[in-house]
Design a protein around this motif. Structure first.
Motif, PDB file in Angstrom:
ATOM      1  N   PRO A  72      35.830  41.774  43.246  1.00 49.54           N
ATOM      2  CA  PRO A  72      35.141  41.396  44.510  1.00 49.54           C
ATOM      3  C   PRO A  72      35.081  42.018  45.944  1.00 49.54           C
ATOM      4  O   PRO A  72      34.822  43.024  46.568  1.00 49.54           O
ATOM      5  N   SER A  73      36.191  41.805  45.984  1.00 46.56           N
ATOM      6  CA  SER A  73      36.551  42.628  47.804  1.00 46.56           C
ATOM      7  C   SER A  73      36.875  43.677  47.891  1.00 46.56           C
ATOM      8  O   SER A  73      36.214  44.680  49.239  1.00 46.56           O
ATOM      9  N   GLY A  74      37.257  44.418  46.842  1.00 42.36           N
ATOM     10  CA  GLY A  74      38.025  46.288  47.088  1.00 42.36           C
ATOM     11  C   GLY A  74      36.406  47.052  46.818  1.00 42.36           C
ATOM     12  O   GLY A  74      35.631  47.310  47.629  1.00 42.36           O
ATOM     13  N   ILE A  83      41.608  52.319  41.308  1.00 42.00           N
ATOM     14  CA  ILE A  83      43.324  52.182  40.474  1.00 42.00           C
ATOM     15  C   ILE A  83      42.791  50.651  39.832  1.00 42.00           C
ATOM     16  O   ILE A  83      43.352  49.651  41.231  1.00 42.00           O
ATOM     17  N   GLU A  84      43.029  50.269  39.154  1.00 45.73           N
ATOM     18  CA  GLU A  84      42.566  48.632  37.888  1.00 45.73           C
ATOM     19  C   GLU A  84      43.689  49.509  37.475  1.00 45.73           C
ATOM     20  O   GLU A  84      44.131  49.860  36.644  1.00 45.73           O
ATOM     21  N   ARG A  85      44.310  47.428  37.328  1.00 43.96           N
ATOM     22  CA  ARG A  85      45.844  47.951  36.335  1.00 43.96           C
ATOM     23  C   ARG A  85      45.162  46.900  35.081  1.00 43.96           C
ATOM     24  O   ARG A  85      45.252  47.421  33.568  1.00 43.96           O
ATOM     25  N   SER A 123      41.410  31.785  49.673  1.00 43.47           N
ATOM     26  CA  SER A 123      40.654  30.787  49.761  1.00 43.47           C
ATOM     27  C   SER A 123      38.791  31.756  50.347  1.00 43.47           C
ATOM     28  O   SER A 123      39.094  32.886  50.110  1.00 43.47           O
ATOM     29  N   GLY A 124      37.899  31.261  49.596  1.00 45.83           N
ATOM     30  CA  GLY A 124      36.493  31.667  50.048  1.00 45.83           C
ATOM     31  C   GLY A 124      36.297  31.971  48.478  1.00 45.83           C
ATOM     32  O   GLY A 124      37.135  32.598  47.541  1.00 45.83           O
ATOM     33  N   THR A 125      34.542  32.268  48.694  1.00 45.46           N
ATOM     34  CA  THR A 125      34.117  33.131  47.541  1.00 45.46           C
ATOM     35  C   THR A 125      34.222  33.907  47.163  1.00 45.46           C
ATOM     36  O   THR A 125      34.185  35.042  48.320  1.00 45.46           O
TER      37      THR A 125
END
Ligand SMILES: Cc1cc2nc3c(=O)[nH]c(=O)nc-3n(C[C@H](O)[C@H](O)[C@H](O)COP(=O)(O)OP(=O)(O)OC[C@H]3O[C@@H](n4cnc5c(N)ncnc54)[C@H](O)[C@@H]3O)c2cc1C
Length: 437
Positions: A12-14, A33-35, A357-359
Motif C-alpha cells: 500500500p505505501s509504495g 521492484i517487488e521480491r 503501525s497504522g492501517t
C-alpha cells in the motif's frame, strides 16, 4: 522532463507514494521492484483471510497498475538481486516501501521452543506466503493456544484459530491451514497483554467480532474493567472515544451466555510473559502479574503464574529489514528519515518510515506527504536511464523478472474456484505464468 522513480515493494505505501506523484506529474515513470511475483504486500499476506471486504482495496490498486508509466518488476529482491545504490544511480528517486516483516522478539527464556511463533511467521503461514508454506506451526493435537499482544493482529490470530470451516467458507484460507486447524481443534485461546483493558490497542469493529463467533465465547473478568475511563484519557478526542467504545464491548462480553459454544477466547490482562516453559516444545507460558500506576504504566508485582498452552503466537510488533548501505535504526527497527527523506535521492514510506503501525488507509496521506517532498526536491535527470538500464542489468544476471500481466495470470489461476486458492510457492507461480503465455 519525465521523472523516473523506483519503488522498493509493491504494498500500500509504495502504491500511494507513486499515486501522489502521478496525480501531479502524470508523465512520471514508476518501476515497482517487488521480491515476490505477487503485488499488494500485507493486503494479500497480512489482512485476515476472512476479511475479504478489506482486501477489496486491491481493485483500486489493479486500476492504478493498469495506467501508462507504471511497471511491476516482480520476483526481484532488493539487497539480493540488485542493490539500493544501483537503483539510486539509475533513477531520479528511489523510495523504500518494504514494510516490516521481521517479528519483534520478547527476549525471554524458551523463545526458541517448538510451538512458539511470532505473528509475522504465523500470519504469513495462514495467508499462504511462499516464505512460510512449510512452517506447519499447529501441533496435531493442540487444544490450547496463547496469543501474546493486545492489538488487532492478536485478535485476528485468535479468531482464525477458533473459526469453523463453515464460518471461513467465504475466506481465502489455504487448504493446508484449514486441515491443520481442523486436525488440532483448539478450544481454548488466551489473548494475553501486559497492560489493562483501557490500554489495549484493539479497535471496536475487530473486538466486536469476537462476540459474534459461532463456536467461541469471549471471556473477561468483569473486575478488571474500570467503571469509567481514567482522567488522563481525553474523551473529547477520537482516540479517547474509541477507548470508551472498547470498554463498552468488554462489558457486553461479561453479559454473554455460553449458548452451547464449546470454545473460549479468554482476555487476560495485566500479565507480562517471563518465560516459555516446556521440554523441547512449549507446554506453558510463565507470566508475572502486573499492576498499573496512575499514568496507566504497568509495573511488575513479583507474583508469577503459568498458563498451559500447546501453541504460542506472539503478536507484539514488527521490525523492518535493514538494506545494505542504508542508515537503519536498530532500536526502532525502521529507517531514520525526515518526512520520508533518508538522504540524497533516497526516501522511505509506510511501515519502514513510521514503524509498524497504522492501517491501510493510514498509509495514503503519509505517503502523499513524501510524494510532495520528492516532487519539491527531485529534478529529472536525462542521464538517468531508469528502467531500461535495470532491465538490461537483471536480464544479464538471468533474473526471472515478472510483470503485472504475469500477476494477472497468477490471479486467473487462483480465482478459478469460487473462493481464491492462493498459490503458495514462487516456482508454482512461475509455472502458472509460463502456462498462460
Ligand atoms: C497481520 C496484519 C493484519 C493487518 N490487517 C489489516 C486490516 O485488516 N486492515 C487494515 O487497514 N490494515 C491492516 N494491516 C496493516 C496494513 O497491512 C499495513 O498498514 C500496510 O500493509 C503497510 O504497508 P507497507 O507498504 O508499508 O508494507 P507492506 O504491505 O508489508 O508491503 C511491503 C512490500 O515490500 C516487499 N518487499 C519487502 N522487502 C523487499 C525487498 N528487499 N525487495 C523488494 N520488495 C520487498 C514485500 O514483499 C511487500 O510486498 C494489517 C497488518 C498486519 C501485519
Amino acid at each position: 522532463m519525465t521523472l523516473k522513480i523506483a519503488v522498493i515493494g509493491a504494498g500500500p505505501s509504495g502504491i500511494y507514494v507513486a499515486e501522489g506523484v502521478k496525480k501531479k506529474l502524470p508523465d512520471t515513470m514508476v518501476d515497482f521492484i517487488e521480491r515476490l511475483p505477487t503485488p499488494f504486500g500485507l493486503v494479500r499476506f497480512g489482512v485476515a483471510p476472512d476479511h475479504q471486504g478489506t482486501k477489496k482495496v486491491i481493485n483500486q490498486y489493479e486500476k492504478f497498475f493498469d495506467q501508462e508509466g507504471i511497471r511491476l518488476l516482480g520476483n526481484v529482491e532488493v539487497g539480493k538481486d540488485i542493490s539500493v545504490q544501483v537503483l539510486q544511480e539509475h533513477y531520479d528517486a528511489v523510495v523504500i516501501a518494504n514494510g516490516a516483516r521481521e517479528d519483534k522478539k520478547l527476549g525471554i527464556p524458551g523463545e526458541d521452543l517448538d510451538g512458539v511463533y511470532g505473528s509475522a511467521a504465523f500470519v504469513s503461514w495462514y495467508n499462504s506466503h511462499p516464505d512460510y508454506k512449510d512452517l506447519s506451526p499447529i501441533p496435531e493435537h493442540a487444544k490450547s493456544a496463547i496469543v501474546i499482544g493486545n492489538g488487532n493482529v492478536a485478535i485476528d490470530v485468535a479468531r482464525i484459530l477458533v473459526k469453523s470451516a463453515e464460518e471461513m467458507a467465504d475466506s481465502d484460507l489455504a487448504d493446508h491451514t484449514r486441515i491443520a486447524i481442523d486436525n488440532a481443534s483448539i478450544s481454548d485461546v488466551v489473548i494475553a497483554g501486559r497492560r489493562g483493558p483501557v490500554e489495549a490497542s484493539f479497535t471496536p469493529p475487530e473486538l466486536r467480532e469476537l462476540g459474534k463467533l459461532e463456536h467461541a465465547l469471549p471471556v473477561i473478568e468483569g473486575a478488571v474493567i474500570p467503571d469509567e475511563l481514567p482522567s488522563h484519557i481525553d474523551t473529547s478526542q477520537p482516540a479517547g472515544r474509541i477507548k470508551g467504545k472498547v470498554l463498552d464491548i468488554f462489558r457486553s462480553f461479561t453479559e454473554m451466555k455460553r449458548d452451547g459454544k464449546d470454545k473460549t477466547i479468554h482476555l487476560q490482562f495485566l500479565a507480562s510473559p517471563t518465560a516459555f516453559l516446556g521440554e523441547g516444545k512449549v507446554e506453558a507460558v510463565q507470566f508475572e502479574r502486573m499492576e498499573l500506576n496512575e499514568d496507566g504504566k504497568p509495573t511488575g508485582t513479583g507474583e508469577l503464574f503459568d498458563i498451559p498452552a500447546d501453541l504460542v503466537v506472539s503478536a507484539i510488533g514488527y521490525y523492518s529489514q535493514p538494506l545494505e548501505g542504508v542508515p537503519f535504526d536498530e532500536q526502532l527497527g525502521r529507517y531514520p528519515n525526515e518526512e520520508g527523506l533518508i538522504k540524497d535521492n533516497l526516501y522511505v514510506v509506510g511501515w519502514g518510515k513510521r514503524g509498524p503501525s497504522g492501517t491501510i488507509p493510514t498509509n495514503r496521506p503519509c505517503s502523499f506527504k513524501t510524494s510532495q517532498i520528492i516532487m519539491d526536491q527531485v529534478i529529472a535527470d536525462p542521464a538517468k536511464q531508469g528502467g531500461a538500464a535495470i532491465d538490461k542489468l537483471l536480464a544479464d544476471k538471468g533474473s526471472k523478472v515478472t510483470t503485472f500481466t504475469d500477476w494477472k495470470a497468477i490471479d486467473a489461476v487462483e480465482t478459478k474456484t469460487e473462493t481464491r486458492q492462493k498459490i503458495a510457492s514462487v516456482d508454482e507461480m512461475l509455472a502458472a505464468i509460463e502456462e498462460a503465455i
